[in-house]
Structure formats: structure tokens, C-alpha cells
Design an enzyme around this catalytic site. Sequence first.
Site, PDB file in Angstrom:
ATOM      1  N   GLU A 221      -0.656 -10.615   8.931  1.00 21.98           N
ATOM      2  CA  GLU A 221       0.104 -10.397   7.690  1.00 21.98           C
ATOM      3  C   GLU A 221       1.575 -10.776   7.827  1.00 21.98           C
ATOM      4  O   GLU A 221       2.291 -10.234   8.676  1.00 21.98           O
ATOM      5  CB  GLU A 221      -0.005  -8.914   7.278  1.00 21.98           C
ATOM      6  CG  GLU A 221       0.664  -8.652   5.947  1.00 21.98           C
ATOM      7  CD  GLU A 221       0.463  -7.235   5.423  1.00 21.98           C
ATOM      8  OE1 GLU A 221      -0.536  -6.591   5.786  1.00 21.98           O
ATOM      9  OE2 GLU A 221       1.324  -6.784   4.644  1.00 21.98           O
TER      10      GLU A 221
ATOM     11  N   LYS B 118      -1.329   2.903   4.698  1.00 20.26           N
ATOM     12  CA  LYS B 118      -1.676   1.550   5.144  1.00 20.26           C
ATOM     13  C   LYS B 118      -0.416   0.858   5.679  1.00 20.26           C
ATOM     14  O   LYS B 118      -0.442   0.192   6.701  1.00 20.26           O
ATOM     15  CB  LYS B 118      -2.287   0.773   3.972  1.00 20.26           C
ATOM     16  CG  LYS B 118      -2.839  -0.591   4.316  1.00 20.26           C
ATOM     17  CD  LYS B 118      -1.807  -1.702   4.225  1.00 20.26           C
ATOM     18  CE  LYS B 118      -2.441  -3.063   4.523  1.00 20.26           C
ATOM     19  NZ  LYS B 118      -1.424  -4.137   4.618  1.00 20.26           N
TER      20      LYS B 118
ATOM     21  N   ASP C 160      -8.530   0.263  20.676  1.00 15.02           N
ATOM     22  CA  ASP C 160      -9.538   0.292  19.619  1.00 15.02           C
ATOM     23  C   ASP C 160      -8.838   0.706  18.312  1.00 15.02           C
ATOM     24  O   ASP C 160      -8.543   1.880  18.084  1.00 15.02           O
ATOM     25  CB  ASP C 160     -10.627   1.307  20.029  1.00 15.02           C
ATOM     26  CG  ASP C 160     -11.736   1.442  18.990  1.00 15.02           C
ATOM     27  OD1 ASP C 160     -11.527   1.060  17.826  1.00 15.02           O
ATOM     28  OD2 ASP C 160     -12.798   1.940  19.365  1.00 15.02           O
TER      29      ASP C 160
ATOM     30  N   HIS D 200       8.029 -11.213   1.221  1.00 16.59           N
ATOM     31  CA  HIS D 200       6.661 -11.531   1.590  1.00 16.59           C
ATOM     32  C   HIS D 200       6.327 -12.986   1.237  1.00 16.59           C
ATOM     33  O   HIS D 200       5.692 -13.691   2.010  1.00 16.59           O
ATOM     34  CB  HIS D 200       5.754 -10.578   0.802  1.00 16.59           C
ATOM     35  CG  HIS D 200       4.355 -10.555   1.272  1.00 16.59           C
ATOM     36  ND1 HIS D 200       3.976  -9.848   2.390  1.00 16.59           N
ATOM     37  CD2 HIS D 200       3.251 -11.153   0.796  1.00 16.59           C
ATOM     38  CE1 HIS D 200       2.685 -10.011   2.559  1.00 16.59           C
ATOM     39  NE2 HIS D 200       2.220 -10.795   1.609  1.00 16.59           N
TER      40      HIS D 200
HETATM   41  C1  MEV Z   1       1.802  -3.925   2.620  1.00 20.69           C
HETATM   42  O1  MEV Z   1       1.075  -4.389   3.710  1.00 20.69           O
HETATM   43  C2  MEV Z   1       2.254  -2.487   2.847  1.00 20.69           C
HETATM   44  C3  MEV Z   1       2.895  -1.793   1.643  1.00 20.69           C
HETATM   45  O2  MEV Z   1       2.017  -1.890   0.532  1.00 20.69           O
HETATM   46  C4  MEV Z   1       3.111  -0.369   2.027  1.00 20.69           C
HETATM   47  C5  MEV Z   1       3.575   0.521   0.890  1.00 20.69           C
HETATM   48  O3  MEV Z   1       3.301   0.223  -0.264  1.00 20.69           O
HETATM   49  O4  MEV Z   1       4.180   1.566   1.219  1.00 20.69           O
HETATM   50  C6  MEV Z   1       4.190  -2.478   1.247  1.00 20.69           C
END
Ligand code: MEV
Length: 459
Positions: A98, A290, A306, A407
Site C-alpha cells: 500500500e 485497520k 504470522d 495517497h
Molecule cells: C488506509 O489504509 C487507512 C485509513 O483508512 C485509516 C483511517 O481511516 O483511520 C486512512
Amino acid sequence: MTAFRETAFRETAFRETAFRELSVEKRIKTLQNEGAIDESDATFLLKQLAESSDATIPADVANCMIEHQIGKYTLPVGVVRGLIINGETRNVLVATEEPSVIAAACNGARIAAMSIEGCIVANSPQYVTTAQIAFENTDGNVAAQLREIVEDSGKVEELLRIANESHPSMMKRGGGARKCRAVALNGFAKLEIDVDTCDAMGANTVNTMGEAVKAQLESWLGVEALAAILTNTSRVATTAEVHIPAAALASTRLENLDERESEGKRLARRIAALSALAASDTARAATHNKGILNGIAGAALASGNDTRALEAAAHAWAARSGRYLPLSTWKTEVLNEQTILHGRIEIPLQIGIVGGSISSLPMAQLAIKIGKYKNTNDFRNTLAALGLVQNLAALRALASSGIQAGHMKLHASNLAIAAGAKGDEIVKIAHNLLQLTTAERTTEKVAQLLKQLRESDKN
Ligand code: MEV
């Protein structure tokens, strides 16, 4: 019908055995003959094999690590720089597909370095890995018998001895099975054994111990156990914390200090609001978490750990109250009339710096070496700090201009690569793409830009 099914089953089993015994080249050929891959796929895989070098995964190691191996999967590995944990600066290797993960972590680390503490303060308690021997318990008898066993010191001693003798090297390293617990569940009962696995994650060790103890329990109880397997959850977690003066959150492009202070306060308030939103909305909490796991899972992957075990434990921890919650919180506080953003993360980290596939993977060993992790808790502290700064960078971006601006810069390179751009072409196409609106960056447009570039280079 049954006979037919049995014959089909035998044939499939036969074919799979044969596949396992083929050389990697012949496995690729078999897939091609079956029409599962075409000639160009086969050429790609064979080229990869021919390029086999000890610097990635040696071919013989790859073939022995998993079954039916036909190739290798590579990802870029980057380094998060400037992350200061408990006064020590670390370089953390992260493997990720990513864009922006590493840039965001470095940005978060830079801001955390301006904190009141001057670093992230992290702490890990003593971890254990736990085996579970589970039984069906419809009449409650098994639960009662397991309870009697854990109340009998002679029997507990015997179970711990059996566990330790099934994996004697763990005792030699100073670890071993430590404690037993009986747990009654709805319709089930289990015996849990906590194992100190020293600097290893210890999944294999603990599963071996669990199976050895299962046999003894079955003979005492006269009942067949349902399963003996570790739990990927943890009863303890690593914490990391930081107090950041609001002004440190503002863009360094703002030269006027008053403007920086007021922009910093605005961002601190909005980051705290995003944290509160995650605490009240599962849909947001999952994405919040995430983001925390972006760097942590990448660092776990780079170090041969892992990642599924780690993520399962993290999500189970997030849901331990019965509701899925964020793993970190951000609040504003006032200290000496100054607005401070206080961040705290709590995350269980079932990982290791030895054992598993770490010693087979040259890159994993390098990740551990570069990180200078003194022991697994040192590595855990680093990962929790990484998660906290990764989260800070994501929330700060969301609270200001959004994440897409940063991004898309890296994503533009990915679009160029997907269209077939090579070398310098990638940078040139990405640059051209960034002059367009997001809606204009279609696959056709990228292909057209590449064609134009190649034609202009010819002239
Ligand atoms: C993207 O990989 C992670 C985010 O979505 C985390 C978040 O929204 O806090 C930017």
C-alpha cells in the site's frame, strides 16, 4: 453413487500426492497442461525460478516452506525512520503493497518526536502463549472434573511436566508451561495451559504441548477431547502513549506561530472527535483499527511473523467488552495553559524475534537486526508505537485535507506500472497523471500517455 464418489476421491488424492512429488518446474508444466496457466504465466514463473537467489528466498527453502510451491511472492520493503520509543530511535522494516503507509508512519513519528516526552512511551507486560484443550460438556461433568484437576496440585504438576517434556528445548531456554486453568463454557469446557515461549511466538511449541496434555486428560476423564490448539488471543496487551503539543500538529509551512497554534488546536480537537466517533461506531472503528494495523502488520510480515495471528488477536482485543472498539484513543488535555493531544494505544502482540520462519527468511533476519530489538518485548513496544504514530498520521490527514492527496501521488506510479511503464517512464507518466483530475485518470488515459511518451522518445 457412493462408489463413484470414493473413486473420484481416490483419484484426486492420487493426483495431489503426485503433484507434491514433482519438481517445481514440473508443477508449473502440469498447471500449463491443465490450462490453469498459459505459456506467458509459465514463462513468468520459470523466470522467477531461474532468478532464484540467496538474497530473496533460496529455491530449496521456498520449496520446503510450503506445499505445492510454484513461485515466490515479493513485496516492496521500506524503512520507517525516526520512530523514537522509550528514548531509543528505531529503523523499522515494513513490507507492504500500500502506497503512503511508510510515508505516513514517518510523518507520525516526526510529530511524536515533538511530544512532551520527546518519544513514545511504550510498555509490554510478560506475555504467555496459551494452549486450549476443549471438550464437549453437555451434562456439566467434564467442567467439574477439569476443575477438580486444576485444584489438585499433584495433577497440575503432572500436566505441566507432560507439557514440558513434549518440548524440552523451551525449558532449556528458560521458558516452559507455567500454569493451568479450567474454564466452563456454554455446552463446552476447556483446560488452558499458559506457556512462557521466551522470544518466540511459540505456536508450534504450544500446539505440541497441548496435544501431549490432551492425551493425558482423555485418559483421566475417559472422554475424547474435541481439540487441542493454541488460542490466538492474549490476556495482556502492550501499551504506548504520547502527549503532543497541539502546535506540533500544524503544517510546518505555517510560519506564523500564532497561526500554527490555532491550526494545531483545530486539528487536535478534530482528531479527538474522530477518536470519539470510532468509539461510538463499529463501522468507523474497523477502519480506524485497520489504519493502526497498516504498519504493524507490514512490520510483522517483514520480520517473518504470522500476521493473521496478530490481527486476529488485535480484533479479539478490540471486541473484548462485547462491542468492537478502537484500539487507540486520542483526547485533548490542557497542561500549563497549553492544548495537548494525548494518544494511547493498547494492543496484544503475539509475535517473536526467533523461531517460526524467521530463521529461514533472510529479509526477516535483516528486519530484526536493523530494528536492534533486544528481546520480543522490545519489538512489541516498537510495533505498538508504530501503530500509534500510523494512526495519528491517518487521523491528522482525515482531520485536515483528507488522505487522497498524499495517497494519489504514489498511486499514480502504480497506475503507470499497471499500464506497462518501465524505469523512467513510471515517474514521467505518474507526473503527467497528477496534472489530471482523479476522474480523468482512467486506464485508457494511462495507456494513451504511455503510447505518446514512447512515440515522442522515438522522434
Ligand atoms: C488506509 O489504509 C487507512 C485509513 O483508512 C485509516 C483511517 O481511516 O483511520 C486512512
